[in-house]
Design an enzyme around this catalytic site. Structure first.
Site, PDB file in Angstrom:
ATOM      1  N   CYS A 276       0.798  -0.142   4.531  1.00 35.78           N
ATOM      2  CA  CYS A 276       0.574  -1.367   3.774  1.00 35.78           C
ATOM      3  C   CYS A 276       1.503  -2.450   4.339  1.00 35.78           C
ATOM      4  O   CYS A 276       2.372  -2.177   5.180  1.00 35.78           O
ATOM      5  CB  CYS A 276       0.858  -1.144   2.291  1.00 35.78           C
ATOM      6  SG  CYS A 276       2.583  -0.731   1.931  1.00 35.78           S
TER       7      CYS A 276
ATOM      8  N   CYS B  66       0.544  -2.383  -7.310  1.00 32.38           N
ATOM      9  CA  CYS B  66       0.368  -3.217  -6.121  1.00 32.38           C
ATOM     10  C   CYS B  66      -1.119  -3.412  -5.816  1.00 32.38           C
ATOM     11  O   CYS B  66      -1.924  -2.478  -5.936  1.00 32.38           O
ATOM     12  CB  CYS B  66       1.069  -2.552  -4.942  1.00 32.38           C
ATOM     13  SG  CYS B  66       0.879  -3.424  -3.387  1.00 32.38           S
TER      14      CYS B  66
ATOM     15  N   HIS C 193       7.636   7.954   2.374  1.00 37.54           N
ATOM     16  CA  HIS C 193       7.399   9.388   2.261  1.00 37.54           C
ATOM     17  C   HIS C 193       6.433   9.842   3.346  1.00 37.54           C
ATOM     18  O   HIS C 193       5.222   9.983   3.124  1.00 37.54           O
ATOM     19  CB  HIS C 193       6.848   9.729   0.870  1.00 37.54           C
ATOM     20  CG  HIS C 193       7.891   9.721  -0.191  1.00 37.54           C
ATOM     21  ND1 HIS C 193       7.619   9.443  -1.513  1.00 37.54           N
ATOM     22  CD2 HIS C 193       9.226   9.939  -0.128  1.00 37.54           C
ATOM     23  CE1 HIS C 193       8.738   9.504  -2.213  1.00 37.54           C
ATOM     24  NE2 HIS C 193       9.718   9.803  -1.395  1.00 37.54           N
TER      25      HIS C 193
ATOM     26  N   THR D 166       4.418   1.066  -8.764  1.00 34.32           N
ATOM     27  CA  THR D 166       3.464   0.245  -8.006  1.00 34.32           C
ATOM     28  C   THR D 166       2.317   1.048  -7.410  1.00 34.32           C
ATOM     29  O   THR D 166       1.282   0.478  -7.063  1.00 34.32           O
ATOM     30  CB  THR D 166       4.179  -0.517  -6.878  1.00 34.32           C
ATOM     31  OG1 THR D 166       4.815   0.418  -5.993  1.00 34.32           O
ATOM     32  CG2 THR D 166       5.218  -1.482  -7.434  1.00 34.32           C
TER      33      THR D 166
ATOM     34  N   SER E 148       3.814  11.913  -0.744  1.00 33.70           N
ATOM     35  CA  SER E 148       3.458  10.512  -0.949  1.00 33.70           C
ATOM     36  C   SER E 148       2.676  10.337  -2.242  1.00 33.70           C
ATOM     37  O   SER E 148       1.561  10.853  -2.383  1.00 33.70           O
ATOM     38  CB  SER E 148       2.630  10.000   0.235  1.00 33.70           C
ATOM     39  OG  SER E 148       2.039   8.765  -0.062  1.00 33.70           O
ATOM     40  N   SER E 149       3.232   9.584  -3.166  1.00 32.57           N
ATOM     41  CA  SER E 149       2.588   9.367  -4.459  1.00 32.57           C
ATOM     42  C   SER E 149       1.240   8.676  -4.316  1.00 32.57           C
ATOM     43  O   SER E 149       0.243   9.104  -4.902  1.00 32.57           O
ATOM     44  CB  SER E 149       3.502   8.527  -5.369  1.00 32.57           C
ATOM     45  OG  SER E 149       2.842   8.176  -6.562  1.00 32.57           O
TER      46      SER E 149
ATOM     47  N   GLU F  94      11.002   5.531  -6.678  1.00 34.95           N
ATOM     48  CA  GLU F  94      10.732   4.171  -7.176  1.00 34.95           C
ATOM     49  C   GLU F  94      10.981   4.083  -8.679  1.00 34.95           C
ATOM     50  O   GLU F  94      11.591   3.123  -9.168  1.00 34.95           O
ATOM     51  CB  GLU F  94       9.296   3.752  -6.859  1.00 34.95           C
ATOM     52  CG  GLU F  94       8.979   2.339  -7.341  1.00 34.95           C
ATOM     53  CD  GLU F  94       7.517   1.959  -7.220  1.00 34.95           C
ATOM     54  OE1 GLU F  94       7.037   1.219  -8.093  1.00 34.95           O
ATOM     55  OE2 GLU F  94       6.858   2.391  -6.248  1.00 34.95           O
TER      56      GLU F  94
ATOM     57  N   HIS G  41       9.916  10.309  -9.170  1.00 36.90           N
ATOM     58  CA  HIS G  41       9.711   9.520  -7.955  1.00 36.90           C
ATOM     59  C   HIS G  41      10.868   8.535  -7.767  1.00 36.90           C
ATOM     60  O   HIS G  41      11.339   7.924  -8.730  1.00 36.90           O
ATOM     61  CB  HIS G  41       8.388   8.761  -8.049  1.00 36.90           C
ATOM     62  CG  HIS G  41       7.937   8.175  -6.751  1.00 36.90           C
ATOM     63  ND1 HIS G  41       8.418   6.974  -6.266  1.00 36.90           N
ATOM     64  CD2 HIS G  41       7.045   8.627  -5.820  1.00 36.90           C
ATOM     65  CE1 HIS G  41       7.851   6.711  -5.110  1.00 36.90           C
ATOM     66  NE2 HIS G  41       7.016   7.698  -4.811  1.00 36.90           N
TER      67      HIS G  41
ATOM     68  N   SER H 210       1.704   5.019   3.611  1.00 39.24           N
ATOM     69  CA  SER H 210       2.866   5.391   4.425  1.00 39.24           C
ATOM     70  C   SER H 210       2.468   6.306   5.590  1.00 39.24           C
ATOM     71  O   SER H 210       3.297   7.039   6.120  1.00 39.24           O
ATOM     72  CB  SER H 210       3.919   6.084   3.547  1.00 39.24           C
ATOM     73  OG  SER H 210       3.359   7.161   2.828  1.00 39.24           O
TER      74      SER H 210
END
Length: 285
Positions: free
Chosen positions: A12, A190, A41, A162, A218-219, A125, A123, A265
């Protein structure tokens, strides 16, 4: 065989900016660089950085008097304070979208609001966001929202990780609205995440097979997998091309449509290797 590649693929914008800045920093200094936690991640990308002497650590002793980068997921303000007191130089690469959540939470906490964060409590974040709230709770599902006890007299703010699932966020808000009249909702998911999720649904509906490429930690990639899996059972969640085994190619024919989706990611060089392997019929060439 037709390959349907998502338009929103690979990094992104926030990750592209972070990659550019950390590599520019690498060119400017000769010393080792330390990232406080994973920049993103993706273990393949992390190994790529390690080869450039950009290391990962969350140990304050490791980073003492070193050049330190703050990860894109952000960190709690107390941890940031400790880093700045111990490091020689600090480059903050927290994603601008995440920084915006920090600002909102900090502002409403000062006003006395109780903060509800939708997301994964483990997480990085979310842990960072919690650091800006005086009084908060993290919930990850509709079921948790239903059992949440809210004082009707409290002023409530809801924000989100996000990379959270937009549909789940909307369902959670509907439930919380029934519990209080003093509610402020900030949809902090996001746009890039929302667009990827929407596109993943479209690809799942119009493909015979779907490949999700991204790190298992990776979430946002896991959310894409969950979305596609609910629509198309022929979904394969892989981190790299080597994970596409012969049983996948046994089911492919000339008329097959193969959709390819990636997390925010996932490096493009990883995606290209997957595409090459598909075009070569499973051969590593």
């Amino acid at each position: 065989m037709k390959i349907k590649l998502a338009k929103n693929i690979s990094f992104c914008l926030g990750v592209r900016i972070a990659e550019k800045k950390i590599l520019e920093l690498r060119d400017k200094i000769t010393d080792d660089i330390y990232i406080f936690g994973e920049l993103i991640h993706n273990k393949i990308f992390n190994n790529y950085l390690k080869e450039k002497r950009i290391f990962i650590s969350e140990n304050l002793e490791d980073i003492r008097n070193k050049t330190v980068v703050i990860r894109t997921h952000g960190i709690a303000p107390e941890i940031e304070k400790n880093i700045k007191e111990n490091a020689r130089e600090v480059l903050n690469l927290t994603c601008s979208k995440v920084k915006a959540v920090h600002k909102i939470v900090e502002e409403y906490s000062k006003k006395g609001y109780f903060i509800i964060i939708t997301g994964d409590p483990d997480h990085p974040e979310v842990k960072g966001i919690r650091g800006y709230a005086d009084n908060c709770v993290v919930i990850a599902s509709v079921e948790e929202a239903m059992t949440l006890n809210i004082n009707p007299k409290d002023c409530i703010l809801v924000v989100s990780q996000t990379t959270f699932n937009l549909n789940t966020f909307t369902d959670i808000i509907d439930i919380i609205k029934r519990k209080t009249d003093n509610l402020v909702v900030k949809n902090t998911i996001c746009d890039a995440t929302s667009n990827r999720q929407k596109e993943a649904r479209e690809i799942a509906e119009n493909s015979d097979f779907v490949i999700i490429i991204g790190d298992k930690k990776s979430s946002n990639t896991k959310k894409l997998y969950e979305i596609v899996k609910n629509i198309n059972n022929n979904v394969f969640y892989i981190e790299k091309a080597d994970e596409l085994k012969s049983n996948f190619f046994d089911n492919i024919n000339d008329n097959s449509v193969i959709g390819i989706v990636s997390g925010a990611s996932t490096p493009m060089f990883v995606i290209n290797k997957v595409i090459e392997k598909i075009k070569n019929g499973g051969k590593d060439e």
